[in-house]
Design a protein around this motif. Sequence first.
Motif, PDB file in Angstrom:
ATOM      1  N   VAL A 118       0.855  -1.182   0.000  1.00 14.86           N
ATOM      2  CA  VAL A 118       0.000   0.000   0.000  1.00 14.86           C
ATOM      3  C   VAL A 118       0.896   1.239   0.000  1.00 14.86           C
ATOM      4  O   VAL A 118       2.025   1.195   0.499  1.00 14.86           O
ATOM      5  N   GLN A 119       0.393   2.303  -0.562  1.00 12.10           N
ATOM      6  CA  GLN A 119       1.147   3.555  -0.560  1.00 12.10           C
ATOM      7  C   GLN A 119       1.030   4.245   0.800  1.00 12.10           C
ATOM      8  O   GLN A 119       0.053   4.039   1.539  1.00 12.10           O
ATOM      9  N   ALA A 120       2.005   5.055   1.102  1.00 11.79           N
ATOM     10  CA  ALA A 120       1.962   5.829   2.337  1.00 11.79           C
ATOM     11  C   ALA A 120       0.670   6.638   2.394  1.00 11.79           C
ATOM     12  O   ALA A 120       0.225   7.198   1.385  1.00 11.79           O
ATOM     13  N   GLY A 121       0.077   6.652   3.574  1.00  7.25           N
ATOM     14  CA  GLY A 121      -1.203   7.320   3.751  1.00  7.25           C
ATOM     15  C   GLY A 121      -2.395   6.417   3.559  1.00  7.25           C
ATOM     16  O   GLY A 121      -3.527   6.795   3.892  1.00  7.25           O
ATOM     17  N   GLY A 122      -2.153   5.242   3.035  1.00  8.06           N
ATOM     18  CA  GLY A 122      -3.237   4.305   2.771  1.00  8.06           C
ATOM     19  C   GLY A 122      -3.636   3.501   3.993  1.00  8.06           C
ATOM     20  O   GLY A 122      -3.139   3.719   5.097  1.00  8.06           O
ATOM     21  N   SER A 123      -4.544   2.551   3.765  1.00  3.40           N
ATOM     22  CA  SER A 123      -5.105   1.747   4.846  1.00  3.40           C
ATOM     23  C   SER A 123      -5.126   0.284   4.469  1.00  3.40           C
ATOM     24  O   SER A 123      -5.177  -0.079   3.287  1.00  3.40           O
ATOM     25  N   LEU A 124      -5.091  -0.543   5.484  1.00  2.00           N
ATOM     26  CA  LEU A 124      -5.282  -1.987   5.351  1.00  2.00           C
ATOM     27  C   LEU A 124      -6.031  -2.473   6.574  1.00  2.00           C
ATOM     28  O   LEU A 124      -5.985  -1.847   7.636  1.00  2.00           O
ATOM     29  N   ARG A 125      -6.713  -3.602   6.429  1.00  2.00           N
ATOM     30  CA  ARG A 125      -7.295  -4.263   7.587  1.00  2.00           C
ATOM     31  C   ARG A 125      -6.786  -5.687   7.654  1.00  2.00           C
ATOM     32  O   ARG A 125      -7.001  -6.473   6.732  1.00  2.00           O
ATOM     33  N   LEU A 126      -6.131  -5.985   8.740  1.00  2.00           N
ATOM     34  CA  LEU A 126      -5.655  -7.338   8.985  1.00  2.00           C
ATOM     35  C   LEU A 126      -6.705  -8.108   9.773  1.00  2.00           C
ATOM     36  O   LEU A 126      -7.365  -7.551  10.647  1.00  2.00           O
ATOM     37  N   SER A 127      -6.831  -9.380   9.451  1.00  2.00           N
ATOM     38  CA  SER A 127      -7.740 -10.262  10.169  1.00  2.00           C
ATOM     39  C   SER A 127      -6.959 -11.450  10.710  1.00  2.00           C
ATOM     40  O   SER A 127      -5.978 -11.889  10.102  1.00  2.00           O
ATOM     41  N   CYS A 128      -7.432 -11.968  11.809  1.00  2.00           N
ATOM     42  CA  CYS A 128      -6.830 -13.159  12.412  1.00  2.00           C
ATOM     43  C   CYS A 128      -7.966 -14.042  12.893  1.00  2.00           C
ATOM     44  O   CYS A 128      -8.695 -13.673  13.814  1.00  2.00           O
ATOM     45  N   VAL A 129      -8.107 -15.182  12.247  1.00  2.00           N
ATOM     46  CA  VAL A 129      -9.154 -16.130  12.612  1.00  2.00           C
ATOM     47  C   VAL A 129      -8.560 -17.202  13.510  1.00  2.00           C
ATOM     48  O   VAL A 129      -7.512 -17.786  13.189  1.00  2.00           O
ATOM     49  N   ALA A 130      -9.244 -17.462  14.596  1.00  2.00           N
ATOM     50  CA  ALA A 130      -8.768 -18.453  15.565  1.00  2.00           C
ATOM     51  C   ALA A 130      -9.619 -19.711  15.502  1.00  2.00           C
ATOM     52  O   ALA A 130     -10.840 -19.649  15.324  1.00  2.00           O
ATOM     53  N   SER A 131      -8.964 -20.840  15.663  1.00  2.00           N
ATOM     54  CA  SER A 131      -9.691 -22.100  15.806  1.00  2.00           C
ATOM     55  C   SER A 131      -9.324 -22.693  17.151  1.00  2.00           C
ATOM     56  O   SER A 131      -8.181 -22.603  17.593  1.00  2.00           O
ATOM     57  N   GLY A 132     -10.303 -23.295  17.779  1.00  2.00           N
ATOM     58  CA  GLY A 132     -10.112 -23.796  19.129  1.00  2.00           C
ATOM     59  C   GLY A 132     -11.250 -23.291  19.983  1.00  2.00           C
ATOM     60  O   GLY A 132     -12.084 -22.507  19.525  1.00  2.00           O
ATOM     61  N   SER A 133     -11.262 -23.707  21.199  1.00  2.00           N
ATOM     62  CA  SER A 133     -12.400 -23.373  22.044  1.00  2.00           C
ATOM     63  C   SER A 133     -12.129 -22.137  22.891  1.00  2.00           C
ATOM     64  O   SER A 133     -10.989 -21.766  23.141  1.00  2.00           O
ATOM     65  N   ARG A 134     -13.198 -21.505  23.279  1.00  2.00           N
ATOM     66  CA  ARG A 134     -13.170 -20.417  24.254  1.00  2.00           C
ATOM     67  C   ARG A 134     -12.349 -19.218  23.792  1.00  2.00           C
ATOM     68  O   ARG A 134     -11.594 -18.637  24.557  1.00  2.00           O
ATOM     69  N   PHE A 135     -12.521 -18.853  22.536  1.00  2.00           N
ATOM     70  CA  PHE A 135     -11.813 -17.677  22.013  1.00  2.00           C
ATOM     71  C   PHE A 135     -12.085 -16.454  22.874  1.00  2.00           C
ATOM     72  O   PHE A 135     -11.188 -15.639  23.107  1.00  2.00           O
ATOM     73  N   SER A 136     -13.293 -16.344  23.380  1.00  2.00           N
ATOM     74  CA  SER A 136     -13.676 -15.156  24.142  1.00  2.00           C
ATOM     75  C   SER A 136     -12.905 -15.024  25.446  1.00  2.00           C
ATOM     76  O   SER A 136     -12.923 -13.962  26.071  1.00  2.00           O
ATOM     77  N   SER A 137     -12.223 -16.076  25.866  1.00  2.00           N
ATOM     78  CA  SER A 137     -11.445 -16.039  27.107  1.00  2.00           C
ATOM     79  C   SER A 137      -9.976 -15.701  26.875  1.00  2.00           C
ATOM     80  O   SER A 137      -9.188 -15.713  27.822  1.00  2.00           O
ATOM     81  N   TYR A 138      -9.633 -15.426  25.629  1.00  2.00           N
ATOM     82  CA  TYR A 138      -8.243 -15.142  25.282  1.00  2.00           C
ATOM     83  C   TYR A 138      -8.015 -13.656  25.062  1.00  2.00           C
ATOM     84  O   TYR A 138      -8.788 -12.995  24.349  1.00  2.00           O
TER      85      TYR A 138
END
Length: 123
Positions: A12-32
């Motif tokens: 991306v050029q300077a001044g631009g934007s990106l959105r990174l995503s991270c998908v988790a597998s396993g149980s109890r993601f909400s506790s991490y």
Amino acid sequence: QLQLIESGGGLVQAGGSLRLSCVASGSRFSSYTMGWFRQAPGKQREFVAGISWADSKTYYSNSVKGRFTISRDNAKSTVYLQLNSLKPEDTAEYYCAAKYGGDYDKSIGFASWGQGTQVTVSS
């Protein structure tokens, strides 16, 4: 432990934007507690953002505060990092990490790591 897979990096050029995503597998993601780190060639790994498991409190390093936003969607077991106003010095491999409970504003204790996604910012 969780298994983590990042996506969303790119060029991306300077001044631009990106959105990174991270998908988790396993149980109890909400506790991490989730975090984003980055490492540029020849530099130490930097803890850039963290989000708590309990109430989604957030932490940012001074280098990204006001430009990056971390968020989570527990229903999708996903954590995001929105990168705005990007600078060439933001160029790095970005890693998602997780720790069970723990402090969202501390870089220690992260036990699960993704494989990384490259962000390159051109001037």
